[in-house]
Design a protein around this motif. Structure first.
Motif, PDB file in Angstrom:
ATOM      1  N   SER A   1     -27.375 -53.315  68.811  1.00 54.56           N
ATOM      2  CA  SER A   1     -27.109 -52.207  69.729  1.00 54.56           C
ATOM      3  C   SER A   1     -27.380 -52.672  71.159  1.00 54.56           C
ATOM      4  O   SER A   1     -28.265 -53.498  71.404  1.00 54.56           O
ATOM      5  CB  SER A   1     -28.008 -51.011  69.414  1.00 54.56           C
ATOM      6  N   ASP A  35     -30.149 -47.808  63.322  1.00 53.14           N
ATOM      7  CA  ASP A  35     -29.734 -46.423  63.112  1.00 53.14           C
ATOM      8  C   ASP A  35     -28.263 -46.299  62.718  1.00 53.14           C
ATOM      9  O   ASP A  35     -27.743 -45.186  62.605  1.00 53.14           O
ATOM     10  CB  ASP A  35     -29.984 -45.600  64.385  1.00 53.14           C
ATOM     11  N   ASN A  36     -27.592 -47.458  62.553  1.00 57.64           N
ATOM     12  CA  ASN A  36     -26.167 -47.469  62.204  1.00 57.64           C
ATOM     13  C   ASN A  36     -25.323 -46.669  63.191  1.00 57.64           C
ATOM     14  O   ASN A  36     -24.379 -45.972  62.807  1.00 57.64           O
ATOM     15  CB  ASN A  36     -25.952 -46.930  60.783  1.00 57.64           C
ATOM     16  N   VAL A  37     -25.693 -46.775  64.467  1.00 58.80           N
ATOM     17  CA  VAL A  37     -24.937 -46.132  65.542  1.00 58.80           C
ATOM     18  C   VAL A  37     -24.229 -47.219  66.336  1.00 58.80           C
ATOM     19  O   VAL A  37     -24.869 -48.137  66.859  1.00 58.80           O
ATOM     20  CB  VAL A  37     -25.858 -45.308  66.467  1.00 58.80           C
ATOM     21  N   GLU A  38     -22.920 -47.126  66.409  1.00 58.16           N
ATOM     22  CA  GLU A  38     -22.134 -48.164  67.080  1.00 58.16           C
ATOM     23  C   GLU A  38     -22.182 -47.978  68.593  1.00 58.16           C
ATOM     24  O   GLU A  38     -21.953 -46.884  69.106  1.00 58.16           O
ATOM     25  CB  GLU A  38     -20.691 -48.118  66.592  1.00 58.16           C
ATOM     26  N   THR A  39     -22.502 -49.041  69.309  1.00 55.96           N
ATOM     27  CA  THR A  39     -22.475 -49.025  70.772  1.00 55.96           C
ATOM     28  C   THR A  39     -21.454 -50.052  71.250  1.00 55.96           C
ATOM     29  O   THR A  39     -21.103 -50.978  70.527  1.00 55.96           O
ATOM     30  CB  THR A  39     -23.857 -49.375  71.354  1.00 55.96           C
ATOM     31  N   ASN A  87     -29.560 -52.955  65.389  1.00 57.40           N
ATOM     32  CA  ASN A  87     -28.952 -51.649  65.128  1.00 57.40           C
ATOM     33  C   ASN A  87     -29.518 -51.101  63.825  1.00 57.40           C
ATOM     34  O   ASN A  87     -28.954 -51.276  62.743  1.00 57.40           O
ATOM     35  CB  ASN A  87     -27.428 -51.783  65.038  1.00 57.40           C
TER      36      ASN A  87
END
Length: 278
Positions: free
Chosen positions: A220, A251-255, A249
């Protein structure tokens, strides 16, 4: 599928060893960003792949053909735009008529679309153009060759800001599922939204060779006010009152990938980055 390959390649200039027992597979259907510090071997890699330099040991293969043999079948299916080049004093139409014959899949339609992206036409004389305009014309011809492999060394050098945007547009619209484009650059911001894959080179060491999708899966890229704590930062740098950081990463949130930040992180924390992608 791998269709270009370096097998145990060694190459150097006098006492300067650039590659030693170097191995690399290049896959089709991607736009590669070839990154590295000055002298890391980016241009040498492209010259070897284009068959313009020959390895002192090992082999460079394209579709199974050894590039030392300079097979017409291989050479007609690849094109190389070097950082420094010269064009003859003739009309662009004459240049196209002479040189397009060497590329069986040359596309007049792609040439027109690429020229349109730069706001140009083929009714130009190469000897009347500025260096930046010559580069745009050369890039348009390269895209129109429609070769399966296209290599470009620092293609945005000498282009103004609007032309860099036009470059990204022209490259994007020329891309097909079976085409591979390798862009070697140190101006990573010029191409960061264009790339499918990032290859970071440090002579014989490949520090990173991953798709953008896998990079965003593993890392991230975060921004915070200067001085705020960023937990578990792999790498951090300050810029105009902000801290930019690369973290796992979790939280498995793509940035969105900050290519310059990624490049600096790979160089500074190569072991940590390698472990994440292992």
């Amino acid at each position: 599928m791998s269709y270009a390959r370096f097998e145990d390649v060694s190459f150097g200039f006098l006492k300067n060893k650039v590659f030693e027992d170097f191995n690399l597979e290049i896959k089709e259907g991607s736009i590669y960003g070839l990154l590295g510090t000055n002298g890391a071997g980016k241009s040498t890699l492209l010259y070897l792949l284009a068959g313009l330099l020959f390895p002192q040991k090992g082999r460079v293969l394209y579709n199974g053909m050894d590039m030392c043999d300079r097979c017409p079948e291989a050479l007609s299916d690849m094109y190389f735009v070097p950082e420094e080049f010269s064009l003859p004093n003739m009309s662009f139409k004459k240049y196209i008529a002479i040189n397009s014959k060497f590329y069986p899949k040359f596309s007049e339609e792609m040439l027109t679309k690429s020229l349109d992206a730069f706001g140009m036409t083929s009714d130009i004389n190469l000897f009347q153009l500025s260096m930046g305009q010559k580069k745009k014309a050369f890039i348009c011809f390269a895209l129109a060759t429609n070769t399966n492999l296209l290599m470009m060394d620092e293609p945005t050098n000498g282009l103004d800001i609007p032309s860099k945007s036009n470059f990204r547009k022209a490259v994007s619209q020329s891309m097909t599922d079976d085409r591979t484009i390798i862009v070697s650059t140190h101006q990573v911001r010029d191409v960061e939204n264009l790339l499918d894959r990032v290859l970071v080179l440090d002579n014989s060491n490949i520090l990173l060779n991953e798709t953008i999708g896998r990079i965003t899966e593993k890392l991230s890229f975060v921004q915070s006010m200067a001085g705020q704590t960023v937990e578990d930062a792999i790498y951090k740098q300050s810029l105009m009152g902000f801290d930019l950081a690369v973290v796992k990463n979790q939280d498995n949130v793509e940035t969105q990938v900050n290519m310059e930040l990624l490049f600096n992180a790979v160089l500074a924390e190569r072991q940590k980055i390698a472990e994440i992608f292992r």
